[in-house]
Design a protein around this motif. Sequence first.
Motif, PDB file in Angstrom:
ATOM      1  N   ALA A  10      30.124  39.634  24.285  1.00  0.00           N
ATOM      2  CA  ALA A  10      31.623  39.850  24.751  1.00  0.00           C
ATOM      3  C   ALA A  10      31.691  40.337  26.335  1.00  0.00           C
ATOM      4  CB  ALA A  10      32.389  40.976  24.033  1.00  0.00           C
ATOM      5  N   PHE A  11      32.658  39.637  26.900  1.00  0.00           N
ATOM      6  CA  PHE A  11      32.878  39.890  28.359  1.00  0.00           C
ATOM      7  C   PHE A  11      33.804  40.872  28.633  1.00  0.00           C
ATOM      8  CE2 PHE A  11      30.329  36.055  28.504  1.00  0.00           C
ATOM      9  CZ  PHE A  11      29.201  36.537  29.589  1.00  0.00           C
ATOM     10  N   PRO A  12      34.086  41.673  29.796  1.00  0.00           N
ATOM     11  CA  PRO A  12      35.311  42.763  30.001  1.00  0.00           C
ATOM     12  C   PRO A  12      36.406  41.659  30.330  1.00  0.00           C
ATOM     13  CG  PRO A  12      33.495  42.315  31.729  1.00  0.00           C
ATOM     14  CD  PRO A  12      33.066  41.779  30.824  1.00  0.00           C
ATOM     15  N   THR A  13      37.483  42.210  29.998  1.00  0.00           N
ATOM     16  CA  THR A  13      39.086  41.478  30.150  1.00  0.00           C
ATOM     17  C   THR A  13      39.892  42.759  30.834  1.00  0.00           C
ATOM     18  OG1 THR A  13      39.821  42.598  28.020  1.00  0.00           O
ATOM     19  CG2 THR A  13      38.483  40.444  28.042  1.00  0.00           C
ATOM     20  N   LEU A  14      41.095  42.145  30.768  1.00  0.00           N
ATOM     21  CA  LEU A  14      42.087  43.029  31.651  1.00  0.00           C
ATOM     22  C   LEU A  14      43.013  43.814  30.552  1.00  0.00           C
ATOM     23  CD1 LEU A  14      43.549  41.206  34.624  1.00  0.00           C
ATOM     24  CD2 LEU A  14      42.002  43.003  34.835  1.00  0.00           C
ATOM     25  N   ALA A  15      42.473  43.481  29.268  1.00  0.00           N
ATOM     26  CA  ALA A  15      43.328  44.316  28.125  1.00  0.00           C
ATOM     27  C   ALA A  15      43.668  45.610  28.478  1.00  0.00           C
ATOM     28  CB  ALA A  15      42.500  44.037  26.814  1.00  0.00           C
ATOM     29  N   LEU A  16      42.641  46.510  28.968  1.00  0.00           N
ATOM     30  CA  LEU A  16      42.829  48.015  29.129  1.00  0.00           C
ATOM     31  C   LEU A  16      43.881  48.048  30.198  1.00  0.00           C
ATOM     32  CD1 LEU A  16      39.291  49.501  28.479  1.00  0.00           C
ATOM     33  CD2 LEU A  16      41.294  49.597  26.942  1.00  0.00           C
ATOM     34  N   GLU A  17      43.588  47.283  31.176  1.00  0.00           N
ATOM     35  CA  GLU A  17      44.613  47.547  32.135  1.00  0.00           C
ATOM     36  C   GLU A  17      46.213  47.040  31.877  1.00  0.00           C
ATOM     37  OE1 GLU A  17      40.575  46.473  34.132  1.00  0.00           O
ATOM     38  OE2 GLU A  17      41.768  46.356  32.069  1.00  0.00           O
ATOM     39  N   PRO A  52      45.351  39.991  38.980  1.00  0.00           N
ATOM     40  CA  PRO A  52      45.090  39.174  37.705  1.00  0.00           C
ATOM     41  C   PRO A  52      45.474  37.615  37.948  1.00  0.00           C
ATOM     42  CG  PRO A  52      47.313  40.500  37.652  1.00  0.00           C
ATOM     43  CD  PRO A  52      46.406  40.981  39.077  1.00  0.00           C
ATOM     44  N   ASP A  53      46.287  37.402  38.839  1.00  0.00           N
ATOM     45  CA  ASP A  53      46.263  35.931  39.353  1.00  0.00           C
ATOM     46  C   ASP A  53      45.142  35.405  40.060  1.00  0.00           C
ATOM     47  OD1 ASP A  53      48.736  36.091  37.793  1.00  0.00           O
ATOM     48  OD2 ASP A  53      49.723  36.889  39.523  1.00  0.00           O
ATOM     49  N   ASP A  54      44.402  36.084  40.460  1.00  0.00           N
ATOM     50  CA  ASP A  54      43.285  35.733  41.522  1.00  0.00           C
ATOM     51  C   ASP A  54      41.784  36.400  41.025  1.00  0.00           C
ATOM     52  OD1 ASP A  54      41.910  34.304  43.180  1.00  0.00           O
ATOM     53  OD2 ASP A  54      42.519  35.444  45.117  1.00  0.00           O
ATOM     54  N   LEU A  55      41.313  36.224  39.835  1.00  0.00           N
ATOM     55  CA  LEU A  55      40.198  36.936  39.436  1.00  0.00           C
ATOM     56  C   LEU A  55      38.745  36.167  39.739  1.00  0.00           C
ATOM     57  CD1 LEU A  55      41.332  37.967  35.987  1.00  0.00           C
ATOM     58  CD2 LEU A  55      40.904  39.415  37.897  1.00  0.00           C
ATOM     59  N   PRO A  56      37.937  36.669  40.367  1.00  0.00           N
ATOM     60  CA  PRO A  56      36.729  35.841  40.666  1.00  0.00           C
ATOM     61  C   PRO A  56      35.812  35.745  39.269  1.00  0.00           C
ATOM     62  CG  PRO A  56      36.885  37.870  42.255  1.00  0.00           C
ATOM     63  CD  PRO A  56      37.874  38.117  41.093  1.00  0.00           C
ATOM     64  N   PRO A  57      35.460  34.569  38.978  1.00  0.00           N
ATOM     65  CA  PRO A  57      34.766  34.261  37.745  1.00  0.00           C
ATOM     66  C   PRO A  57      33.258  34.958  37.731  1.00  0.00           C
ATOM     67  CG  PRO A  57      34.671  32.395  39.132  1.00  0.00           C
ATOM     68  CD  PRO A  57      35.570  33.406  39.668  1.00  0.00           C
ATOM     69  N   ARG A  80      39.339  38.998  46.962  1.00  0.00           N
ATOM     70  CA  ARG A  80      40.734  38.445  46.028  1.00  0.00           C
ATOM     71  C   ARG A  80      41.230  39.814  45.446  1.00  0.00           C
ATOM     72  NH1 ARG A  80      38.601  33.169  42.211  1.00  0.00           N
ATOM     73  NH2 ARG A  80      37.065  32.518  43.806  1.00  0.00           N
ATOM     74  N   ALA A  81      40.719  40.972  45.470  1.00  0.00           N
ATOM     75  CA  ALA A  81      41.382  42.058  44.970  1.00  0.00           C
ATOM     76  C   ALA A  81      42.483  42.579  45.786  1.00  0.00           C
ATOM     77  CB  ALA A  81      40.161  43.315  45.109  1.00  0.00           C
ATOM     78  N   ILE A  82      43.468  43.337  44.899  1.00  0.00           N
ATOM     79  CA  ILE A  82      44.586  43.590  45.888  1.00  0.00           C
ATOM     80  C   ILE A  82      44.046  44.869  46.687  1.00  0.00           C
ATOM     81  CG2 ILE A  82      46.621  45.291  45.451  1.00  0.00           C
ATOM     82  CD1 ILE A  82      47.005  43.477  42.891  1.00  0.00           C
ATOM     83  N   ALA A  83      42.963  45.710  46.320  1.00  0.00           N
ATOM     84  CA  ALA A  83      42.475  46.723  47.160  1.00  0.00           C
ATOM     85  C   ALA A  83      41.123  47.095  46.608  1.00  0.00           C
ATOM     86  CB  ALA A  83      43.542  47.764  47.245  1.00  0.00           C
ATOM     87  N   TRP A  84      40.239  47.714  47.296  1.00  0.00           N
ATOM     88  CA  TRP A  84      38.938  48.082  47.008  1.00  0.00           C
ATOM     89  C   TRP A  84      38.527  49.081  48.013  1.00  0.00           C
ATOM     90  CZ3 TRP A  84      35.055  47.886  50.246  1.00  0.00           C
ATOM     91  CH2 TRP A  84      34.974  47.099  51.420  1.00  0.00           C
ATOM     92  N   GLY A  85      37.814  49.931  47.411  1.00  0.00           N
ATOM     93  CA  GLY A  85      37.332  51.341  48.179  1.00  0.00           C
ATOM     94  C   GLY A  85      35.853  51.514  47.600  1.00  0.00           C
TER      95      GLY A  85
END
Length: 213
Positions: A10-17, A52-57, A80-85
Amino acid sequence: MAKAHSNSKAFPTLALETVLLQRVEGHVCGVDEAGRGPWAGPVSASAVILNPDDLPPGIDDSKALTEKRRAALEPEIKARAIAWGVGFASVEEIEELNILHATGLAMCRAIEALQVQPVAALVDGNYRFKLPCEIQTVVGGDGLSLSIAAASILAKTARDRLMVELDAQYPGYGFASHKGYNAPIHQHALKEMGPCPAHRRSWSPIRALLAGV
């Protein structure tokens, strides 16, 4: 009849987000750390707000990926992220605060480094760190949440790079290979040369060595 078993991972998803965004208004980041267990080097953390519209595979828990795959995903996530730190807590801060509170400090620095501030964070594990936004802890989150998995990759690659730099600064300990973790080459080097400034001297194996045990 024997029950069929599935070996599919099972791979991670955006369900929790997605669930969290139904309750809060704004951005949700994933937060994870790297380097809580080693005998040497800082602890790192990363915070990532994915688009969510530009997720790296291929995003997955960093521990499930090869070093080569993590290195390939790092620039993709950042681009591709909106933001990262990314944030660090130094060996000195680990010694002063203890590893748990130093980890929280690194996480705060990672969130503060985001170009866009989140209203909530999904944090890997079950400890409720004091962070500058609402948090939701997720046990095994790096295998469930894409945002946390992305953060785990950035935290790991950033720390690994720093350990390679420490290897050049303090040669002979093998930091570039084992990244400060307990390994036979690391144990041997400590016995031969003693600890260097990059070692966490409060760690029991290092204390024992310094005490001449």
